[in-house]
Design an enzyme around this catalytic site. Structure first.
Site, PDB file in Angstrom:
ATOM      1  N   HIS A  43       0.193   9.451   9.993  1.00 46.79           N
ATOM      2  CA  HIS A  43      -0.611  10.505   9.366  1.00 46.79           C
ATOM      3  C   HIS A  43      -0.863  11.606  10.404  1.00 46.79           C
ATOM      4  CE1 HIS A  43      -2.148   7.086   6.690  1.00 46.79           C
ATOM      5  NE2 HIS A  43      -1.692   7.979   5.830  1.00 46.79           N
ATOM      6  N   CYS A 102      -9.664   5.629   9.899  1.00 45.24           N
ATOM      7  CA  CYS A 102      -9.206   5.013   8.646  1.00 45.24           C
ATOM      8  C   CYS A 102     -10.216   4.043   8.047  1.00 45.24           C
ATOM      9  CB  CYS A 102      -7.928   4.210   8.859  1.00 45.24           C
ATOM     10  SG  CYS A 102      -6.853   4.796  10.114  1.00 45.24           S
TER      11      CYS A 102
HETATM   12  C1  CIR Z   1      -0.786   1.941   5.947  1.00 43.84           C
HETATM   13  O1  CIR Z   1       0.357   1.933   6.423  1.00 43.84           O
HETATM   14  O2  CIR Z   1      -1.065   2.586   4.945  1.00 43.84           O
HETATM   15  C2  CIR Z   1      -1.869   1.115   6.636  1.00 43.84           C
HETATM   16  N1  CIR Z   1      -1.292  -0.064   7.173  1.00 43.84           N
HETATM   17  C3  CIR Z   1      -2.528   1.925   7.734  1.00 43.84           C
HETATM   18  C4  CIR Z   1      -3.254   3.114   7.192  1.00 43.84           C
HETATM   19  C5  CIR Z   1      -3.939   3.889   8.273  1.00 43.84           C
HETATM   20  N2  CIR Z   1      -4.715   4.931   7.719  1.00 43.84           N
HETATM   21  C6  CIR Z   1      -5.007   6.067   8.352  1.00 43.84           C
HETATM   22  O3  CIR Z   1      -4.498   6.332   9.423  1.00 43.84           O
HETATM   23  N3  CIR Z   1      -5.812   6.918   7.732  1.00 43.84           N
END
Ligand code: CIR
Length: 260
Positions: free
Chosen positions: A167, A254
Site C-alpha cells: 500500500h 493497519c
Molecule cells: C493483506 O495483504 O491485505 C494483509 N495481509 C495485510 C494488510 C495490511 N494493511 C495495510 O497496510 N493497511
C-alpha cells in the site's frame, strides 16, 4: 489538532489469521504472540486516551484485524471501502455496522472501484490517495469526489511501480504537522513536496508505516535511528513489537480505524 484520536475501532485476529494474504518471507506467524501484540497495541491506544472498541474476529476473514483497509473515517463522515483483495471484500459488513452508531451518513466506494484504507494518507493539510495493486483509478477518483463533498482536498498518485509497497502507506506516514517519515526508495512525488521528511534507512523501512495518536508516535521495535530522529525533534513515542503482523504484510496503521 492533527493526530487527535478520540475513538478507535480494532478487530481481533482469529484462528484463521495464519491463512491471510502475505508476500513476506519471514515465515508463518505465531498465533499466541499475534494476540499478545494485538492486545499491547490496543492497550497503547487506551494509554493515549483513546476509547477502543474491539470487534470480535470473524474466522471467514483471516486478514480482518487489518481493519484500516475497510473504511476512511473523518470528523465529517465515513466512507466504506471496497477492498482490492477479493478474500477481504466481506470484511466491510461488520465495520459498516459498527460505524453506523457513530456516523449519520456513510458513503461507499462502488464497483468497479476498489480501494484499501492503507492507500490513503492523511496529513495535516490534505488527503493523498495512492493507486496500488489494491486501489484502482476508479476507487481513487470516487474517493476524491466523496472527500470533496465533505470539504477535503486530495491528491492522487500512483505507486504501482514501487514493487516493495503493498500500500502507499507501507512507504510513508505523517507523524506531525508538516512532517513525514518515508521509506528510502520512495519516489519524489510532487504531492509530497513541501513536507519535512525523515528518510529511514533500508534496515528500518518497516517503520515507514507508523501512526500519530494524540501527540505520541507509535513505532515498531528495532528502529534506533528513527527513535533518535524523533528524540531530536522532542516527539514522544511508544515502541510496539509488531513481528507477527509484519509476517502478514501489516503495519501499525493497519490495525485500527482512528476516529478524530
Ligand atoms: C493483506 O495483504 O491485505 C494483509 N495481509 C495485510 C494488510 C495490511 N494493511 C495495510 O497496510 N493497511
Amino acid at each position: 489538532m492533527f493526530g487527535q484520536v478520540t475513538h478507535a475501532l480494532t478487530r481481533s485476529p482469529g484462528q484463521s489469521y495464519l491463512q491471510g494474504l502475505t508476500q513476506s518471507t519471514d515465515g508463518p506467524p505465531n498465533l499466541a504472540r499475534t494476540l499478545q501484540q494485538h492486545q499491547a497495541y490496543c492497550q497503547a491506544l487506551t494509554a493515549c486516551g483513546v476509547l477502543v472498541t474491539n470487534l470480535p474476529a470473524d474466522e471467514a476473514y483471516p486478514d480482518g484485524c487489518f481493519i484500516e483497509d475497510t473504511a476512511i473515517v473523518t470528523p465529517r463522515g465515513a466512507i466504506i471501502t471496497r477492498p482490492g483483495a477479493p478474500s477481504r471484500s466481506g470484511e466491510t459488513t461488520a465495520v459498516a455496522a459498527a460505524l453506523t452508531e457513530r456516523y449519520a451518513h456513510i458513503a461507499r466506494i462502488e464497483a468497479p472501484g476498489t480501494l484499501d484504507g492503507g492507500d490513503i494518507l492523511e496529513t495535516d493539510s490534505a488527503f493523498i490517495i495512492g493507486i496500488s495493486e489494491r486501489t484502482n483509478a476508479h476507487g481513487a477518483q470516487q474517493l476524491q469526489h466523496l472527500l470533496a463533498d465533505l470539504g477535503y482536498p486530495s491528491n492522487i498518485l500512483d505507486v504501482r511501480d514501487c514493487k516493495q509497497l503493498l500500500h502507499f502507506k507501507t512507504g510513508v506516514s505523517a507523524i506531525a504537522p508538516g512532517l513525514l517519515v518515508m521509506a528510502p526508495n520512495l519516489p519524489d512525488f510532487p504531492a509530497l513536496r513541501g513536507y519535512e521528511k525523515i528518510t529511514l534507512t533500508a534496515a528500518e523501512q518497516y517503520a515507514a508505516n507508523c501512526i500519530l495518536v494524540n501527540g505520541t508516535v507509535f513505532v515498531p521495535t528495532g528502529c534506533p535511528k528513527f527513535i533518535a530522529a524523533l528524540t531530536q525533534r522532542h516527539l514522544p513515542f511508544i515502541e510496539l513489537e509488531m513481528s507477527e503482523f509484519k509476517k502478514m504484510d501489516g503495519g501499525l496503521s493497519c490495525l485500527s480505524l482512528r476516529v478524530p
